[in-house]
Write a protein that holds these residues in place. Sequence first.
Motif, mmCIF file in Angstrom:
data_model
loop_
_atom_site.group_PDB
_atom_site.id
_atom_site.type_symbol
_atom_site.label_atom_id
_atom_site.label_comp_id
_atom_site.label_asym_id
_atom_site.label_seq_id
_atom_site.Cartn_x
_atom_site.Cartn_y
_atom_site.Cartn_z
ATOM 1 N N ILE A 193 0.838 -1.205 0.000
ATOM 2 C CA ILE A 193 0.000 0.000 0.000
ATOM 3 C C ILE A 193 0.869 1.250 0.000
ATOM 4 N N TRP A 194 1.988 1.202 0.733
ATOM 5 C CA TRP A 194 2.903 2.351 0.704
ATOM 6 C C TRP A 194 3.387 2.595 -0.725
ATOM 7 N N TYR A 195 3.685 1.501 -1.454
ATOM 8 C CA TYR A 195 4.118 1.664 -2.841
ATOM 9 C C TYR A 195 3.021 2.311 -3.683
ATOM 10 N N VAL A 196 1.798 1.845 -3.535
ATOM 11 C CA VAL A 196 0.680 2.391 -4.317
ATOM 12 C C VAL A 196 0.544 3.889 -4.064
ATOM 13 N N GLU A 197 0.734 4.302 -2.817
ATOM 14 C CA GLU A 197 0.547 5.708 -2.448
ATOM 15 C C GLU A 197 1.745 6.586 -2.783
ATOM 16 N N ASN A 198 2.910 5.969 -3.005
ATOM 17 C CA ASN A 198 4.134 6.757 -3.215
ATOM 18 C C ASN A 198 4.862 6.405 -4.514
ATOM 19 N N ARG A 199 4.214 5.694 -5.409
ATOM 20 C CA ARG A 199 4.889 5.206 -6.611
ATOM 21 C C ARG A 199 5.382 6.345 -7.482
ATOM 22 N N SER A 200 6.537 6.090 -8.068
ATOM 23 C CA SER A 200 7.151 7.047 -8.991
ATOM 24 C C SER A 200 8.167 6.289 -9.827
ATOM 25 N N PHE A 201 8.608 6.899 -10.899
ATOM 26 C CA PHE A 201 9.598 6.263 -11.768
ATOM 27 C C PHE A 201 10.904 6.051 -11.011
ATOM 28 N N LEU A 202 11.315 7.021 -10.197
ATOM 29 C CA LEU A 202 12.556 6.888 -9.438
ATOM 30 C C LEU A 202 12.453 5.774 -8.401
ATOM 31 N N LEU A 203 11.282 5.643 -7.784
ATOM 32 C CA LEU A 203 11.089 4.554 -6.825
ATOM 33 C C LEU A 203 11.170 3.208 -7.531
ATOM 34 N N ASP A 204 10.596 3.106 -8.724
ATOM 35 C CA ASP A 204 10.690 1.862 -9.496
ATOM 36 C C ASP A 204 12.148 1.517 -9.803
ATOM 37 N N MET A 205 12.938 2.528 -10.164
ATOM 38 C CA MET A 205 14.357 2.279 -10.448
ATOM 39 C C MET A 205 15.083 1.772 -9.197
ATOM 40 N N LYS A 206 14.735 2.347 -8.061
ATOM 41 C CA LYS A 206 15.353 1.916 -6.803
ATOM 42 C C LYS A 206 14.984 0.463 -6.506
#
Length: 197
Positions: free
Chosen positions: A153-166
């Motif tokens: 759920i944290w991912y759903v609420e904070n998703r971004s391209f940079l987070l995906d790269m991390k």
Amino acid sequence: MKRLFDVLVSFVLLVFCAPLFLFLVLVVFLDIGRPVFFNQQRPGYKGRPIIVYKFRTMHEMEADGLLGIGDAERMTRVGRFLRSTSLDELPQLLNVLKGEMSLVGPRPLLMDYFPLYNRRQMRRHDVLPGITGWAQVNGRNNLSWQEKFEFDIWYVENRSFLLDMKILWLTVVKVFKREGVSSQGHATSVRFEGNDK
């Protein structure tokens, strides 16, 4: 941008890993036999059913006369290696190309679990399921179900391209370090029995 990235990376990986893919087909066939692939219905975006592809890692329960024994007993040595290195997930690149999954997102779980989620946990289906995700790089099978859902759920609420790269980078690191396998030695996660269990 995320969809374009998913398609480009999945296509390149499938082409680059084609020899490995074919080698694993042969290895699984020699180890377990047919079928080489394990196909199972899982909830996708908004809970719509999709068929998720994996390499088989276990003997069939009925076909091999092993009905009634647990996953750990049915899993082969090759299957355990594929699980620990996440190579069994390689066919899911086809799910990504089809638009059913993303490289990064909450892992698609069993259809049996779907009616057991509370409203907050249902939010994990507000995005495409992923081959890897925030929960996978933060403990994987060492997490409780509640912890996994909170990471999702944290991912759903904070998703971004940079987070995906991390997440992708951390996934590569953890796969090479063989991190995230249950410290209790479970071959698979224990079943989710609902929020009152």
